[in-house]
Design a protein around this motif. Structure first.
Motif, PDB file in Angstrom:
ATOM      1  N   GLU A 130     -42.204  17.642   2.315  1.00 42.03           N
ATOM      2  CA  GLU A 130     -42.261  16.663   1.228  1.00 42.03           C
ATOM      3  C   GLU A 130     -41.733  15.303   1.685  1.00 42.03           C
ATOM      4  O   GLU A 130     -40.655  15.213   2.259  1.00 42.03           O
ATOM      5  CB  GLU A 130     -41.464  17.143   0.014  1.00 42.03           C
ATOM      6  N   VAL A 131     -42.521  14.274   1.402  1.00 45.14           N
ATOM      7  CA  VAL A 131     -42.115  12.900   1.685  1.00 45.14           C
ATOM      8  C   VAL A 131     -42.151  12.099   0.389  1.00 45.14           C
ATOM      9  O   VAL A 131     -42.805  12.479  -0.578  1.00 45.14           O
ATOM     10  CB  VAL A 131     -43.001  12.231   2.767  1.00 45.14           C
ATOM     11  N   CYS A 132     -41.435  10.974   0.396  1.00 39.29           N
ATOM     12  CA  CYS A 132     -41.267  10.197  -0.819  1.00 39.29           C
ATOM     13  C   CYS A 132     -41.305   8.707  -0.519  1.00 39.29           C
ATOM     14  O   CYS A 132     -40.785   8.259   0.511  1.00 39.29           O
ATOM     15  CB  CYS A 132     -39.918  10.544  -1.448  1.00 39.29           C
ATOM     16  N   ASP A 133     -41.906   7.960  -1.414  1.00 36.07           N
ATOM     17  CA  ASP A 133     -41.861   6.494  -1.397  1.00 36.07           C
ATOM     18  C   ASP A 133     -41.150   6.050  -2.664  1.00 36.07           C
ATOM     19  O   ASP A 133     -41.414   6.586  -3.747  1.00 36.07           O
ATOM     20  CB  ASP A 133     -43.270   5.900  -1.376  1.00 36.07           C
ATOM     21  N   ILE A 134     -40.265   5.065  -2.530  1.00 36.44           N
ATOM     22  CA  ILE A 134     -39.513   4.555  -3.673  1.00 36.44           C
ATOM     23  C   ILE A 134     -39.770   3.060  -3.795  1.00 36.44           C
ATOM     24  O   ILE A 134     -39.763   2.335  -2.804  1.00 36.44           O
ATOM     25  CB  ILE A 134     -38.011   4.833  -3.522  1.00 36.44           C
ATOM     26  N   PHE A 135     -39.963   2.614  -5.035  1.00 33.02           N
ATOM     27  CA  PHE A 135     -40.295   1.231  -5.335  1.00 33.02           C
ATOM     28  C   PHE A 135     -39.302   0.645  -6.332  1.00 33.02           C
ATOM     29  O   PHE A 135     -38.621   1.371  -7.050  1.00 33.02           O
ATOM     30  CB  PHE A 135     -41.707   1.147  -5.931  1.00 33.02           C
ATOM     31  N   VAL A 136     -39.272  -0.690  -6.395  1.00 36.35           N
ATOM     32  CA  VAL A 136     -38.566  -1.425  -7.434  1.00 36.35           C
ATOM     33  C   VAL A 136     -39.629  -2.100  -8.288  1.00 36.35           C
ATOM     34  O   VAL A 136     -40.568  -2.705  -7.758  1.00 36.35           O
ATOM     35  CB  VAL A 136     -37.606  -2.481  -6.836  1.00 36.35           C
ATOM     36  N   ALA A 137     -39.468  -1.988  -9.595  1.00 39.11           N
ATOM     37  CA  ALA A 137     -40.396  -2.610 -10.550  1.00 39.11           C
ATOM     38  C   ALA A 137     -39.694  -3.788 -11.205  1.00 39.11           C
ATOM     39  O   ALA A 137     -38.568  -3.660 -11.679  1.00 39.11           O
ATOM     40  CB  ALA A 137     -40.824  -1.589 -11.595  1.00 39.11           C
ATOM     41  N   ARG A 138     -40.372  -4.947 -11.240  1.00 43.23           N
ATOM     42  CA  ARG A 138     -39.801  -6.151 -11.850  1.00 43.23           C
ATOM     43  C   ARG A 138     -40.842  -6.808 -12.760  1.00 43.23           C
ATOM     44  O   ARG A 138     -41.997  -6.408 -12.775  1.00 43.23           O
ATOM     45  CB  ARG A 138     -39.354  -7.119 -10.766  1.00 43.23           C
ATOM     46  N   ASP A 139     -40.423  -7.843 -13.476  1.00 42.96           N
ATOM     47  CA  ASP A 139     -41.307  -8.548 -14.410  1.00 42.96           C
ATOM     48  C   ASP A 139     -41.887  -7.544 -15.413  1.00 42.96           C
ATOM     49  O   ASP A 139     -43.076  -7.270 -15.445  1.00 42.96           O
ATOM     50  CB  ASP A 139     -42.422  -9.294 -13.667  1.00 42.96           C
ATOM     51  N   LEU A 140     -41.004  -6.999 -16.234  1.00 42.81           N
ATOM     52  CA  LEU A 140     -41.293  -5.853 -17.074  1.00 42.81           C
ATOM     53  C   LEU A 140     -41.751  -6.241 -18.472  1.00 42.81           C
ATOM     54  O   LEU A 140     -41.276  -7.220 -19.041  1.00 42.81           O
ATOM     55  CB  LEU A 140     -40.040  -4.980 -17.194  1.00 42.81           C
ATOM     56  N   THR A 141     -42.670  -5.451 -19.019  1.00 40.80           N
ATOM     57  CA  THR A 141     -43.035  -5.514 -20.435  1.00 40.80           C
ATOM     58  C   THR A 141     -42.928  -4.089 -20.980  1.00 40.80           C
ATOM     59  O   THR A 141     -43.012  -3.116 -20.225  1.00 40.80           O
ATOM     60  CB  THR A 141     -44.450  -6.073 -20.650  1.00 40.80           C
ATOM     61  N   PHE A 142     -42.775  -3.977 -22.304  1.00 38.05           N
ATOM     62  CA  PHE A 142     -42.396  -2.696 -22.876  1.00 38.05           C
ATOM     63  C   PHE A 142     -43.400  -2.212 -23.904  1.00 38.05           C
ATOM     64  O   PHE A 142     -43.943  -2.989 -24.677  1.00 38.05           O
ATOM     65  CB  PHE A 142     -40.999  -2.819 -23.499  1.00 38.05           C
ATOM     66  N   GLY A 143     -43.619  -0.894 -23.886  1.00 41.48           N
ATOM     67  CA  GLY A 143     -44.511  -0.242 -24.831  1.00 41.48           C
ATOM     68  C   GLY A 143     -44.016   1.170 -25.088  1.00 41.48           C
ATOM     69  O   GLY A 143     -42.837   1.469 -24.920  1.00 41.48           O
ATOM     70  N   GLU A 144     -44.946   2.057 -25.422  1.00 40.25           N
ATOM     71  CA  GLU A 144     -44.609   3.448 -25.727  1.00 40.25           C
ATOM     72  C   GLU A 144     -44.792   4.328 -24.492  1.00 40.25           C
ATOM     73  O   GLU A 144     -45.773   4.207 -23.769  1.00 40.25           O
ATOM     74  CB  GLU A 144     -45.499   3.976 -26.850  1.00 40.25           C
TER      75      GLU A 144
END
Length: 190
Positions: A130-144
């Protein structure tokens, strides 16, 4: 006995696989047992769990320095855990797009920017591939949120620094989450 130096270490495979048999398969994993000759020349078995999906993690961070954790019961550990949004990336899906999808599914957050944080990590190099990639998320908008049927999730907003402290003091135990948060801590220290 002297330890080998990096210049003297042989980097070719010292194992010989004599045979391989599939022991179990489902939509997410395949378990195989190999008959092997180990590096010392002895015969034995080696069990490997092969993952069909790539693991993906994503840390959402807003302009005020907040993040979101997902809480859920982890069946295999028999306990409730807080972790960053995570999921599986099937073959053919781009990891960054999978991070966007998982973030939306689990938290209802959309990210205009997805940046790589840690890539191609080996999550358990002794018995799985098992391998994994991790990201950072920016400039966010919100929903359900739109969780999968197997997920009963809680979502918690908190300062990124508090989430990092949770990783440091053991309140967050998931390895992907701990790795991501500690990596972000090093970036914050600059």
């Amino acid at each position: 006995m002297d330890q080998p130096t990096s210049d003297s270490i042989e980097t070719t495979n010292p194992w010989t696989t004599l045979s391989s048999r599939e022991g179990y398969v489902n939509p997410w994993i395949r378990v195989r047992e190999d008959q092997v000759i180990n590096p010392s020349g002895g015969r034995g078995i080696y069990g490997v769990v092969e993952y069909k999906n790539r693991a993906i993690g994503v840390v959402p961070v807003d302009a005020e320095g907040n993040t979101w954790l997902v809480g859920q019961w982890r069946y295999s550990h028999e306990r409730y855990e807080w972790e960053i949004p995570e999921g599986g990336c099937p073959p053919g899906e781009e990891p960054a797009e999978c991070a966007r999808r998982e973030l939306l599914e689990e938290t209802g957050i959309r990210a205009a920017t997805i940046e790589p944080l840690l890539m191609n990590l080996q999550l358990s190099n002794s018995t799985t591939n098992e391998v994994c990639d991790i990201f950072v998320a920016r400039d966010l908008t919100f929903g359900e949120a739109e969780p999968e049927e197997t997920e009963q999730l809680a979502v918690k907003r908190l300062p990124l620094t508090e989430a990092i402290q949770m990783a440091l003091d053991g309140r967050i135990r998931d390895s992907v989450s701990v790795l991501a948060l500690l990596r972000l801590a090093t970036q914050l220290r600059g």
